[in-house]
Design a protein around this motif. Structure first.
Motif, PDB file in Angstrom:
ATOM      1  N   ARG A  19      47.520  57.695   4.677  1.00  0.00           N
ATOM      2  CA  ARG A  19      46.396  56.772   4.482  1.00  0.00           C
ATOM      3  C   ARG A  19      45.676  57.007   3.158  1.00  0.00           C
ATOM      4  O   ARG A  19      44.840  56.198   2.756  1.00  0.00           O
ATOM      5  CB  ARG A  19      45.409  56.904   5.643  1.00  0.00           C
ATOM      6  CG  ARG A  19      45.949  56.421   6.980  1.00  0.00           C
ATOM      7  CD  ARG A  19      44.831  56.301   8.005  1.00  0.00           C
ATOM      8  NE  ARG A  19      44.252  57.603   8.324  1.00  0.00           N
ATOM      9  CZ  ARG A  19      44.656  58.383   9.327  1.00  0.00           C
ATOM     10  NH1 ARG A  19      45.658  57.993  10.096  1.00  0.00           N
ATOM     11  NH2 ARG A  19      44.064  59.538   9.558  1.00  0.00           N
ATOM     12  N   ARG A  20      45.956  58.118   2.505  1.00  0.00           N
ATOM     13  CA  ARG A  20      45.294  58.443   1.236  1.00  0.00           C
ATOM     14  C   ARG A  20      46.051  57.821   0.064  1.00  0.00           C
ATOM     15  O   ARG A  20      47.196  57.409   0.182  1.00  0.00           O
ATOM     16  CB  ARG A  20      45.218  59.961   1.051  1.00  0.00           C
ATOM     17  CG  ARG A  20      44.447  60.685   2.134  1.00  0.00           C
ATOM     18  CD  ARG A  20      42.970  60.337   2.106  1.00  0.00           C
ATOM     19  NE  ARG A  20      42.210  61.092   3.110  1.00  0.00           N
ATOM     20  CZ  ARG A  20      41.975  60.709   4.343  1.00  0.00           C
ATOM     21  NH1 ARG A  20      42.467  59.542   4.758  1.00  0.00           N
ATOM     22  NH2 ARG A  20      41.271  61.439   5.170  1.00  0.00           N
ATOM     23  N   ARG A  21      45.394  57.812  -1.081  1.00  0.00           N
ATOM     24  CA  ARG A  21      46.071  57.358  -2.294  1.00  0.00           C
ATOM     25  C   ARG A  21      47.220  58.311  -2.590  1.00  0.00           C
ATOM     26  O   ARG A  21      47.098  59.532  -2.414  1.00  0.00           O
ATOM     27  CB  ARG A  21      45.085  57.323  -3.463  1.00  0.00           C
ATOM     28  CG  ARG A  21      44.004  56.268  -3.319  1.00  0.00           C
ATOM     29  CD  ARG A  21      43.030  56.342  -4.479  1.00  0.00           C
ATOM     30  NE  ARG A  21      43.702  56.139  -5.771  1.00  0.00           N
ATOM     31  CZ  ARG A  21      43.080  56.273  -6.942  1.00  0.00           C
ATOM     32  NH1 ARG A  21      41.785  56.602  -6.983  1.00  0.00           N
ATOM     33  NH2 ARG A  21      43.745  56.067  -8.060  1.00  0.00           N
ATOM     34  N   PRO A  22      48.360  57.779  -3.052  1.00  0.00           N
ATOM     35  CA  PRO A  22      49.536  58.635  -3.277  1.00  0.00           C
ATOM     36  C   PRO A  22      49.255  59.837  -4.163  1.00  0.00           C
ATOM     37  O   PRO A  22      49.780  60.928  -3.914  1.00  0.00           O
ATOM     38  CB  PRO A  22      50.537  57.679  -3.929  1.00  0.00           C
ATOM     39  CG  PRO A  22      50.155  56.334  -3.406  1.00  0.00           C
ATOM     40  CD  PRO A  22      48.663  56.358  -3.271  1.00  0.00           C
ATOM     41  N   VAL A  23      48.415  59.683  -5.197  1.00  0.00           N
ATOM     42  CA  VAL A  23      48.168  60.802  -6.103  1.00  0.00           C
ATOM     43  C   VAL A  23      47.528  61.974  -5.360  1.00  0.00           C
ATOM     44  O   VAL A  23      47.872  63.143  -5.587  1.00  0.00           O
ATOM     45  CB  VAL A  23      47.296  60.347  -7.299  1.00  0.00           C
ATOM     46  CG1 VAL A  23      45.918  59.871  -6.835  1.00  0.00           C
ATOM     47  CG2 VAL A  23      47.172  61.481  -8.315  1.00  0.00           C
ATOM     48  N   TRP A  24      46.606  61.663  -4.443  1.00  0.00           N
ATOM     49  CA  TRP A  24      45.950  62.740  -3.707  1.00  0.00           C
ATOM     50  C   TRP A  24      46.881  63.336  -2.660  1.00  0.00           C
ATOM     51  O   TRP A  24      46.860  64.549  -2.401  1.00  0.00           O
ATOM     52  CB  TRP A  24      44.670  62.221  -3.051  1.00  0.00           C
ATOM     53  CG  TRP A  24      43.626  61.821  -4.037  1.00  0.00           C
ATOM     54  CD1 TRP A  24      43.156  60.561  -4.284  1.00  0.00           C
ATOM     55  CD2 TRP A  24      42.935  62.695  -4.939  1.00  0.00           C
ATOM     56  NE1 TRP A  24      42.212  60.577  -5.277  1.00  0.00           N
ATOM     57  CE2 TRP A  24      42.049  61.882  -5.702  1.00  0.00           C
ATOM     58  CE3 TRP A  24      42.968  64.059  -5.189  1.00  0.00           C
ATOM     59  CZ2 TRP A  24      41.222  62.414  -6.678  1.00  0.00           C
ATOM     60  CZ3 TRP A  24      42.134  64.589  -6.166  1.00  0.00           C
ATOM     61  CH2 TRP A  24      41.275  63.767  -6.912  1.00  0.00           C
ATOM     62  N   SER A  25      47.702  62.499  -2.059  1.00  0.00           N
ATOM     63  CA  SER A  25      48.655  63.005  -1.063  1.00  0.00           C
ATOM     64  C   SER A  25      49.646  63.969  -1.701  1.00  0.00           C
ATOM     65  O   SER A  25      49.901  65.066  -1.181  1.00  0.00           O
ATOM     66  CB  SER A  25      49.416  61.834  -0.419  1.00  0.00           C
ATOM     67  OG  SER A  25      48.540  60.972   0.257  1.00  0.00           O
ATOM     68  N   TRP A  26      50.194  63.570  -2.846  1.00  0.00           N
ATOM     69  CA  TRP A  26      51.180  64.427  -3.500  1.00  0.00           C
ATOM     70  C   TRP A  26      50.538  65.675  -4.079  1.00  0.00           C
ATOM     71  O   TRP A  26      51.168  66.744  -4.140  1.00  0.00           O
ATOM     72  CB  TRP A  26      51.933  63.651  -4.571  1.00  0.00           C
ATOM     73  CG  TRP A  26      52.923  62.723  -3.965  1.00  0.00           C
ATOM     74  CD1 TRP A  26      52.921  61.370  -3.991  1.00  0.00           C
ATOM     75  CD2 TRP A  26      54.068  63.094  -3.194  1.00  0.00           C
ATOM     76  NE1 TRP A  26      53.983  60.867  -3.287  1.00  0.00           N
ATOM     77  CE2 TRP A  26      54.715  61.892  -2.792  1.00  0.00           C
ATOM     78  CE3 TRP A  26      54.614  64.309  -2.801  1.00  0.00           C
ATOM     79  CZ2 TRP A  26      55.863  61.892  -2.018  1.00  0.00           C
ATOM     80  CZ3 TRP A  26      55.768  64.319  -2.027  1.00  0.00           C
ATOM     81  CH2 TRP A  26      56.385  63.119  -1.647  1.00  0.00           C
ATOM     82  N   LEU A  27      49.288  65.584  -4.493  1.00  0.00           N
ATOM     83  CA  LEU A  27      48.579  66.768  -4.970  1.00  0.00           C
ATOM     84  C   LEU A  27      48.426  67.779  -3.839  1.00  0.00           C
ATOM     85  O   LEU A  27      48.665  68.984  -4.024  1.00  0.00           O
ATOM     86  CB  LEU A  27      47.209  66.378  -5.531  1.00  0.00           C
ATOM     87  CG  LEU A  27      46.345  67.545  -6.045  1.00  0.00           C
ATOM     88  CD1 LEU A  27      47.047  68.242  -7.201  1.00  0.00           C
ATOM     89  CD2 LEU A  27      44.967  67.034  -6.480  1.00  0.00           C
ATOM     90  N   ALA A  28      48.043  67.287  -2.661  1.00  0.00           N
ATOM     91  CA  ALA A  28      47.879  68.186  -1.506  1.00  0.00           C
ATOM     92  C   ALA A  28      49.214  68.830  -1.126  1.00  0.00           C
ATOM     93  O   ALA A  28      49.290  70.039  -0.882  1.00  0.00           O
ATOM     94  CB  ALA A  28      47.305  67.405  -0.324  1.00  0.00           C
TER      95      ALA A  28
END
Length: 397
Positions: A366-375
């Motif tokens: 549900r998050r923006r891809p950039v934040w998901s991949w950062l996590a």
């Protein structure tokens, strides 16, 4: 059918689904993410091991349980080591599917049984990641499927997925078995549950997922006024799947019992290793010992970790996790937390409980891809460093 319905019981399947090739192409991003995370872990392990004067290959193939599996592959069962305290460590504690595959693969290819075991683990872990993608995609969409596969790769003890251990093979069989229950492929579910039951003692969790889902499905049909015979006709293959599911686990349990001359022979063998199930009393005492001594910080961390995995399970159930996943994940978690023995093994024992990661995967989707991949990247880096540190130290017993 509504896969997110609170009842969590799959409805009838009206088509066989896409071809395996199409499904594999859809899973390619998840497999790429999985392989990238695991390659990072192996790279850090190789660098760390070289700096520590050790061989990464030996750490993955020739330590702890991997030695027992390769011994069974090469010599069969019957090997035992008496311990100074009177315990007896017997090779009968290790389920046979991985040694069978090691023996067969080393006979066909120029591989040692240990290298064959590592090859099985690497291939099986990718197959497991595919099953995790398929599960996440079915419930929450493709992004959740990719996140689920990547999260499983980035577990703190994810390095075990690359070792000549049975966890990767078991997770592949279990995850596809549970997926087969979700899609009402009952015969496939039974076969996969039986194979999982030949791989690890926790194969009972896959059997439980098959049996309880079948029982609840029939009960719901009967509650709706459908006759039992008509209900069974509406779910083709269910009786066969239910009968097939326990054959592997029960077969090995009974074979060891016959060999030991006791119905409880396998439990006696596990007792010789200091393992068994006591409802969590020994684990609770261990946590209390940590909390009441100089290792209080470690005890608090351990308590927090146990609380987190229980919260993840409860949260997944409250989100409407389908019954097969809830039963399987809950059973794996229960068996891991209530077993006595070496407590450092518990993270490894819980690794096949991938349904615990579904709430995290859904949140990342549900998050923006950039934040998901950062996590996921941060978790992957942490997993790589911890895995190299762990394996060059005490490591998984």
């Amino acid at each position: 059918m509504n896969d997110l319905a609170p009842a969590g019981v799959p409805g009838p399947t009206t088509c066989a689904g896409p071809a395996a090739g199409t499904a594999l192409r859809r899973a390619t991003p998840a497999l790429a993410a999985y392989v990238a995370v695991r390659l990072l872990g192996l790279l850090v392990l190789a660098v760390w091991s070289a700096a520590d004067g050790k061989d990464w290959h030996t750490l993955l193939t020739a330590r702890w349980d991997s030695l027992w599996y390769t011994r069974v592959a090469g010599q069969g069962y019957g090997y035992a080591v008496p311990m100074p305290n009177g315990d007896l460590h017997s090779s009968l504690a290790f389920f046979p599917l991985l040694p069978w595959l090691e023996r067969g693969l080393s006979a066909l290819l120029p591989l040692s049984p240990a290298d064959a075991g590592m090859a099985v683990a690497w291939v099986a872990s990718a197959v497991a990641a595919w099953a995790l993608y398929a599960t996440g995609e079915r419930l929450y969409g493709p992004r959740a499927g990719i996140a689920l596969a990547a999260l499983w790769a980035a577990l703190p003890v994810g390095i075990v997925q690359s070792m000549a251990y049975s966890e990767s093979l078991f997770t592949a069989l279990a995850a596809w078995g549970v997926y087969a229950v979700l899609t009402e492929r009952w015969v496939a579910a039974g076969v996969l549950a039986s194979l999982a039951g030949l791989t690890r003692p926790v194969g009972a969790a896959v059997v439980a997922a098959v049996w309880l889902t079948a029982a609840v499905t029939l009960w719901q049909e009967r509650s709706g006024g459908v006759r039992l015979r008509a209900a069974l006709r509406a779910h083709p293959g269910m009786p066969a799947g239910v009968l097939l599911a326990p054959l592997g686990w029960c077969g090995f349990f009974l074979w060891v019992g016959a060999r030991q001359g006791s119905f409880t022979g396998y439990l006696d063998v596990q007792g010789g290793w200091g393992n068994g199930f006591d409802g969590g009393l020994a684990f609770g005492a261990f946590i209390w010992q940590q909390l009441s001594g100089p290792t209080v910080v470690g005890g608090l961390g351990l308590l927090l970790g146990v609380g987190l995995v229980i919260w993840l399970y409860v949260h997944g159930v409250r989100q409407g996790q389908p019954l097969p996943l809830a039963v399987y994940g809950g059973t794996v978690l229960l068996l891991a937390l209530t077993a006595k023995g070496y407590f450092g093994s518990k993270p490894r024992l819980m690794m096949p409980a991938y349904p615990l990661l579904l709430p995290l995967a859904a949140a990342l989707a549900r998050r923006r891809p950039v934040w998901s991949w950062l996590a996921i990247g941060v978790m992957a880096a942490g997993s790589a460093v911890y895995g190299a540190f762990w394996l060059n130290g005490s490591g998984p017993p």
